[in-house]
Every structure is written in C-alpha cells, then in structure tokens.
Write a protein that holds these residues in place. Sequence first.
Motif, mmCIF file in Angstrom:
data_model
loop_
_atom_site.group_PDB
_atom_site.id
_atom_site.type_symbol
_atom_site.label_atom_id
_atom_site.label_comp_id
_atom_site.label_asym_id
_atom_site.label_seq_id
_atom_site.Cartn_x
_atom_site.Cartn_y
_atom_site.Cartn_z
ATOM 1 N N LYS A 362 0.843 -1.196 0.000
ATOM 2 C CA LYS A 362 0.000 0.000 0.000
ATOM 3 C C LYS A 362 0.879 1.248 0.000
ATOM 4 C CE LYS A 362 -3.493 -2.205 2.845
ATOM 5 N NZ LYS A 362 -4.155 -2.232 4.161
ATOM 6 N N PHE A 363 0.589 2.171 -0.889
ATOM 7 C CA PHE A 363 1.278 3.467 -0.983
ATOM 8 C C PHE A 363 2.743 3.336 -1.390
ATOM 9 C CE2 PHE A 363 -2.069 4.041 2.343
ATOM 10 C CZ PHE A 363 -2.943 4.761 1.559
ATOM 11 N N ASP A 364 3.118 2.226 -2.003
ATOM 12 C CA ASP A 364 4.452 2.184 -2.593
ATOM 13 C C ASP A 364 4.359 2.431 -4.099
ATOM 14 O OD1 ASP A 364 7.123 2.011 -1.311
ATOM 15 O OD2 ASP A 364 5.889 0.912 0.137
ATOM 16 N N TYR A 365 5.444 2.243 -4.807
ATOM 17 C CA TYR A 365 5.630 2.954 -6.064
ATOM 18 C C TYR A 365 5.748 2.060 -7.295
ATOM 19 C CZ TYR A 365 6.934 6.427 -2.525
ATOM 20 O OH TYR A 365 6.953 7.256 -1.433
ATOM 21 N N LEU A 366 5.712 2.731 -8.446
ATOM 22 C CA LEU A 366 5.898 2.106 -9.751
ATOM 23 C C LEU A 366 7.265 2.530 -10.301
ATOM 24 C CD1 LEU A 366 4.700 0.699 -12.351
ATOM 25 C CD2 LEU A 366 3.877 2.976 -13.009
ATOM 26 N N TYR A 367 8.011 1.569 -10.837
ATOM 27 C CA TYR A 367 9.390 1.837 -11.272
ATOM 28 C C TYR A 367 9.626 1.384 -12.710
ATOM 29 C CZ TYR A 367 10.428 2.149 -6.228
ATOM 30 O OH TYR A 367 10.450 2.497 -4.895
ATOM 31 N N LYS A 368 10.651 1.962 -13.333
ATOM 32 C CA LYS A 368 11.181 1.357 -14.550
ATOM 33 C C LYS A 368 12.709 1.432 -14.527
ATOM 34 C CE LYS A 368 11.282 4.893 -18.215
ATOM 35 N NZ LYS A 368 10.787 5.220 -19.571
ATOM 36 N N PHE A 369 13.287 0.483 -15.212
ATOM 37 C CA PHE A 369 14.745 0.387 -15.314
ATOM 38 C C PHE A 369 15.085 0.405 -16.798
ATOM 39 C CE2 PHE A 369 18.356 -2.427 -16.203
ATOM 40 C CZ PHE A 369 19.342 -1.887 -15.394
ATOM 41 N N PRO A 451 2.427 7.625 -4.434
ATOM 42 C CA PRO A 451 2.080 6.386 -3.723
ATOM 43 C C PRO A 451 0.879 5.709 -4.381
ATOM 44 C CG PRO A 451 1.454 8.315 -2.426
ATOM 45 C CD PRO A 451 2.148 8.826 -3.641
ATOM 46 N N MET A 452 1.036 4.427 -4.693
ATOM 47 C CA MET A 452 0.052 3.710 -5.508
ATOM 48 C C MET A 452 -0.760 2.711 -4.668
ATOM 49 S SD MET A 452 0.763 5.061 -8.435
ATOM 50 C CE MET A 452 -0.138 4.010 -9.580
ATOM 51 N N ASP A 453 -1.814 2.201 -5.301
ATOM 52 C CA ASP A 453 -2.669 1.199 -4.650
ATOM 53 C C ASP A 453 -2.153 -0.208 -4.929
ATOM 54 O OD1 ASP A 453 -4.197 3.184 -3.592
ATOM 55 O OD2 ASP A 453 -5.912 2.898 -4.920
ATOM 56 N N ARG A 454 -0.932 -0.493 -4.529
ATOM 57 C CA ARG A 454 -0.320 -1.832 -4.600
ATOM 58 C C ARG A 454 -0.164 -2.315 -6.047
ATOM 59 N NH1 ARG A 454 -3.024 -6.263 -1.274
ATOM 60 N NH2 ARG A 454 -1.257 -7.304 -2.212
ATOM 61 N N GLY A 481 -5.205 10.147 8.005
ATOM 62 C CA GLY A 481 -3.748 10.176 8.067
ATOM 63 C C GLY A 481 -3.063 9.549 6.878
ATOM 64 N N LYS A 482 -3.825 9.073 5.915
ATOM 65 C CA LYS A 482 -3.248 8.408 4.740
ATOM 66 C C LYS A 482 -3.457 9.269 3.503
ATOM 67 C CE LYS A 482 -1.698 4.936 6.776
ATOM 68 N NZ LYS A 482 -0.246 4.955 6.963
ATOM 69 N N PRO A 483 -2.666 9.019 2.460
ATOM 70 C CA PRO A 483 -2.859 9.807 1.247
ATOM 71 C C PRO A 483 -4.295 9.719 0.738
ATOM 72 C CG PRO A 483 -0.799 8.599 1.124
ATOM 73 C CD PRO A 483 -1.505 8.113 2.356
ATOM 74 N N ALA A 484 -4.763 10.857 0.265
ATOM 75 C CA ALA A 484 -6.102 10.933 -0.310
ATOM 76 C C ALA A 484 -6.103 10.268 -1.676
ATOM 77 C CB ALA A 484 -6.505 12.395 -0.454
ATOM 78 N N THR A 485 -7.277 10.135 -2.235
ATOM 79 C CA THR A 485 -7.363 9.691 -3.613
ATOM 80 C C THR A 485 -6.622 10.681 -4.506
ATOM 81 O OG1 THR A 485 -9.413 10.895 -3.859
ATOM 82 C CG2 THR A 485 -9.586 8.552 -3.296
ATOM 83 N N ASP A 486 -6.141 10.178 -5.622
ATOM 84 C CA ASP A 486 -5.605 11.071 -6.652
ATOM 85 C C ASP A 486 -6.099 10.526 -7.984
ATOM 86 O OD1 ASP A 486 -3.804 9.021 -7.562
ATOM 87 O OD2 ASP A 486 -2.420 9.587 -5.962
ATOM 88 N N ALA A 487 -5.769 11.200 -9.049
ATOM 89 C CA ALA A 487 -6.345 10.817 -10.330
ATOM 90 C C ALA A 487 -5.960 9.390 -10.722
ATOM 91 C CB ALA A 487 -5.904 11.804 -11.404
ATOM 92 N N ALA A 488 -4.757 8.957 -10.369
ATOM 93 C CA ALA A 488 -4.311 7.620 -10.752
ATOM 94 C C ALA A 488 -4.752 6.549 -9.761
ATOM 95 C CB ALA A 488 -2.789 7.593 -10.893
ATOM 96 N N ASN A 489 -5.172 6.977 -8.600
ATOM 97 C CA ASN A 489 -5.661 6.054 -7.558
ATOM 98 C C ASN A 489 -6.961 6.656 -7.042
ATOM 99 O OD1 ASN A 489 -3.138 4.163 -7.097
ATOM 100 N ND2 ASN A 489 -2.380 6.265 -7.253
ATOM 101 N N PRO A 490 -8.039 6.540 -7.842
ATOM 102 C CA PRO A 490 -9.188 7.426 -7.670
ATOM 103 C C PRO A 490 -10.211 7.003 -6.628
ATOM 104 C CG PRO A 490 -9.537 6.016 -9.566
ATOM 105 C CD PRO A 490 -8.175 5.685 -9.041
#
Length: 658
Positions: A362-369, A451-454, A481-490
């Motif tokens: 929860k609330f972790d990220y998306l990566y590219k290499f 921060p993403m939805d897993r 206390g947690k991140p609010a919704t955002d456009a990518a995690n609506p």
Amino acid sequence: MLGLTHGNRSAVTCHLKCDNACSRPAPNSSCEPTFQRVASSALSRRALLAGGGALAAAVAMPVVHAQEAEATTRGSLGFTPITSVESTKDAFTVPKGFRWDLIIRWGDPLFENSPAFDPTKPDAQAQALQFGYNNDYLDIIETNSRGTRALLVCNHEYTNRAIMFPPTTTETEEAEVLRTLKAAHGFAVVELERARRGARWSYVRGGHHNRRITADTPFRFDGPAAGSDLLKTKADPHGVRALGTFGNCSGGTTPWGTVLSGEENFNGYFVADPAARGGKRYGLTSAASTYGWEKIDPRFDATKADYANEPHRFGYVVEIDPTDPTSTPVKHTAMGRMKHEGANIRVDDDGTVVAYMGDDEKFDYLYKFVAKNKFRKGSSRAARKHNLQLLSEGDLYVAKFSGTQEADNANLGSGEWIPLTKNGRSAVTGFTLEEVLVFTREAADAVKATPMDRCEDVQPDLKTGKLYVVCTNNDARGTTGKPATDAANPRPVNKNGHIIEITERRNQADATRFTWDLFLVCGDTDQAGTYFGGWEGPVAPISCPDNIAFDSVGNLWIATDGQPSSIKKNDGLFKVPLHGKERGHLVQFLAVPVQAETCGPVIHDRDGSVFVAVQHPGEEGTWAAQNSYFPDYVAAGATPARGAWRGPRPAVVQVTRA
Ligand code: FEO
Ligand code: CA
Ligand code: CA
C-alpha cells in the motif's frame, strides 16, 4: 485465522504470504495526505455513465452477471464465458466444451532419484528433488520448432505448513519441517513433451533441464551494489553471494530466454531490528518470524551483528537461465530493492531495453529500469553472453502521476519518470548509489513519487507498446492520516483495485514523460464507480486483479487474488479486449477451487491452450480437516486409493478444448 481481511483475501494468505501487511501501518509514512483533484476520475465517469452525477448520488448499475447471454467471445480462443463460482466450491471450472488437465503439482518427482511424495514424513532432501509449493509466476517456453518440447518455469512463493504436514511432536521433527519448507520455496524448471502441436503437455521426470532452486541455492549479486558493505554478512564477507530466494511473486520471461521474478514479501522471513536503516520502511519487525527459520539457520536472525545485513540481500529481481541447469542465478541490484512483484521487459526497435516493475505494498511505487546497453539479436554465443548482462547496468526511475480534468476518452493524465540513478550515479540528494539501490523505497520517498494502490503485474503490450499497471487494492486509501485519492488512484478505501493504461512513445522507452488513462476500475457491477474501458454493457464482476497476460489478438487476460466480498466468489481468470468496439467487455474464462488464487496465466491461444498456476487451494484447512482436494478429485461417492493422502496440492494446469 479465518474470515476475509481488508483486501478480500483470507487471513491465512495475509499471515503467510505478506506477513499481515494489511493489519500493520503501511510502511510508507513519507507521503503526506494530499487532496488532489479527482473531478475527472473513473469514479465520476462511471457514475456519469450510470446516469448519475456526483458519486454520492450515483445511480447503481444493474446487477447483471449476464455472461450467459453471450455465446462466444472474440479472438482465436472463442468460448462461452462461465458465471462466477460460489466461494465454497472445491472445483476447477472451465467453459463448456473445455477441459482441464494437471501438468504438475506439489511433491511430484522431478528427477530419477526423487523419492515419492509423502507429506506424512516431511523430508527436506526429498522436497528439494520434487516440485515446490504455491507456484505463482509461470511460463511455458517452447524449445523446438515442432512445438513438441518445452520448459515449464515457475516460482514457489511461500508455504502453508498447517495443511502440508502433520503437527510435530519433537524438536527433531520440527527442525526437519522447517528445512522442508525452505526446500519447498524457490523455483522449478521442468521439461515438457507432447506428441504434436496443440496436444496436451506431460512433464518429463529426469529431464536434462529439470532443476529446483530453493531458499538455500547460491545466487550471485551483480550490479553497482554487489560487494557493497550493505550486503556483507559473516557467511559472505565480500557481499557477492546470497543463499536462496523466497517470496517470489510474479515475473516475466525476457526476449533472451531467461526468467525474471520479484522477491516480494521477504520481510516475513526475518527477525530484525525495525530501528535499523530501512527496517521499518521494509516492514521488518523484531517478533519471531512467520516461518521460524531463525531456529535452524542463524542468518534469519538479523538482530545479531553477524547477519544484520541479511535482509538487505532480499527484495531484488532475480534472473534464472532455464536453458542452463548449471548456471548460477543472479540478483540484480541495479533494479533496486523493494517488495518487487516482478519485472517485465520491452525492447524497442533500436534495441533499448526497459524493465517495468511494481512494489506491491500500500502506498508504494511504480518503477522502470532502462538498461545501459542495447539488446543484441541472434542466438550466437556472443549475443547471448551480452544479453545476459543487460540488467546489470542502467538507470532506475520511479513514477510520478499528474491528473488533469479532461473529457472522457481523452488521456486522463500525464506523468513523469523521476530518475533515482543516472549514468551509474545516484540521482537522489543525500543518497549514495549503493543506498539508492539497497534502500530504494527511501530514495523514492525523497523524490516524492506517487504512492500507488499496490502495483502487482506491470506489463507492456508488446504489440502496441502500451503499459498496463495492475493496482490490486488499497483499503487504506483516503482514510485518516493516509494519502487521499488522486487521479491515478481514484477510489477511497479501494477494495477492488484498478488497472492503469500508460502510453509511452514507441522507440523512446527511455523517455521521462508519459500519458495515462484508467482502463478498469474493478468491482461488482452494481457498484457505482466501476469502469470497464468505456464498455457500458454487462461484465463479469471482478476484484483484486493481480497477474496479467496478453493473447495474440489484442485481449488482456487478468488473474485475480480476491473477489468482491459482496458476492463471495472463487478467484478466476478473465478476458477483456483492449481495442475496438468491445474494449472493456470483460468475461470470465475459468475459476480456481475454494480458497485458491489464480496465478501465472499463460495464453497460447493459437495453440488452443491456457495455463494457470493454482496457488493456495484450501488454504484455510488444517492437516486433519482439509478444505480442498484439488487436483486429485475423486468422483462423487468413490473411495480414494488405500493410503492415499487427501488434501490440496498447488499445481500447474492446462486448459484445452475437450
Ligand atoms: Fe504475491 Fe503481490 O502478490
Ligand atoms: Ca501477485
Ligand atoms: Ca496478490
């Protein structure tokens, strides 16, 4: 231990698979609650489609699970969709006119000298010569032009001793169970054969390529953090050689024929000091570990100075060469350390190699290499040697999403890949290169990634270049206390998950800008806020999307890990067109047995086959009272063979036309 938990998973999965991550505070506390605009999010879109206005006033979509109404579906593997299967049903369900066959299951002998399966006598040596437990990532890689030989490659993510073995009564028995569980983790490579293309596969006992990798198999570190002080332990004073892999979740097969897999929930295997660097951020705790391996192997107690760095040696993308059973598998430090779900590769026309990766928390990220060197075509030894080193050097990026308020059907937003490393150097102020690669989550916090939805599977469609990011769920989104919704995690309290479609310019895989849209917002169809790629007709209810695969005609196949709790159905495999007028028309292809998760879909539609790895069937049972008998079902009323053990065995299954 029973009952459903936050994300519609069973409590057993939560405990064994992710060390109850949902019950603990999410390890990412770096992201302050934010209040981004969501006016054009999928929530309002679906509500609008349903005829309502604001979410609160949204008109519910009718509950139409009307896949029955449909005959066959588009694509080379036409089928009549199944309807959802009740969550109590211990059956593997396929469409009318199809059949399922077992290829291999937990405990099956891989080598001539493998002892017969006997769970009443746990035996680590025997298990290391047998197929492992809880298969997740899967591929079936054909190895001859006639299509009659192949390599099955899969990982073995975790174990569930309560249903695998009888309770122990002595310390000796206990130690052997713990050793056996270590041997049931890791990987399997198994040769397959069949009479002709299109036929069903059988596995080859004693096949030359057959291999087991366990929690004790030597791995080589490569990349910039290999040899770092952060990786050194008493047993490996040079920080270059790790023992084993575990928690391997999804993965990907590379264009050069190797298999990648993510070391995901490694934290549950350690006793560690959460106050040590990275400890809390990676979910490490000082409690006894879920698996108890510290009782038989000192490296799992990281509170002792000799092995303080042992947890730093897990959380990587591992690469296995299934064509060479003597090869040493590799852990790629250049691709960062996190709870890697997996890694999937795209190669552009100019040979640029990109790997996309999610951190499933929860609330972790998306990566590219982006690899420093280009892919070399051909099967020469020189090309092969070159390609095997592609993931050793390159730049690591993390995604930041921006939302905009554009009309429906337009790209919803844009985004940016923020570099964490650049030209072999740290790109994050205050972090050395080694620190970026070993404490990657902290480096990504510092640059304010989204921060993403897993993020589970993150896979490029190799035909269009578009990237599909599967966010399985996040019930803490938008809570106090947690991140609010955002456009990518609506969606607030996102129990059912969603899939984001990212567009990067072709042949510009190293670009730092992208655009994106939402493709699916999952859930039962009577929930406002669900969205299915613009398709307005009935769809199958779906929740917790996890692994994905593409077929040859532009469909995405989605395996689930949790179904909408409102309807209590077994997990399944779903198909949804990505293009054309049926884009978003989601139907269900199969359902796995009671308490199982659908993993590792492989779609060989031209060959008329679909493969899945059935993970954790009957997981809430006990040794004495099993909940599933998959895959060794006995006909109703029949008596099992004398002495036969009856309990679930995770397995790889092939589905073909009957
Ligand atoms: Fe093992 Fe991210 O699921
Ligand atoms: Ca997964
Ligand atoms: Ca999952």
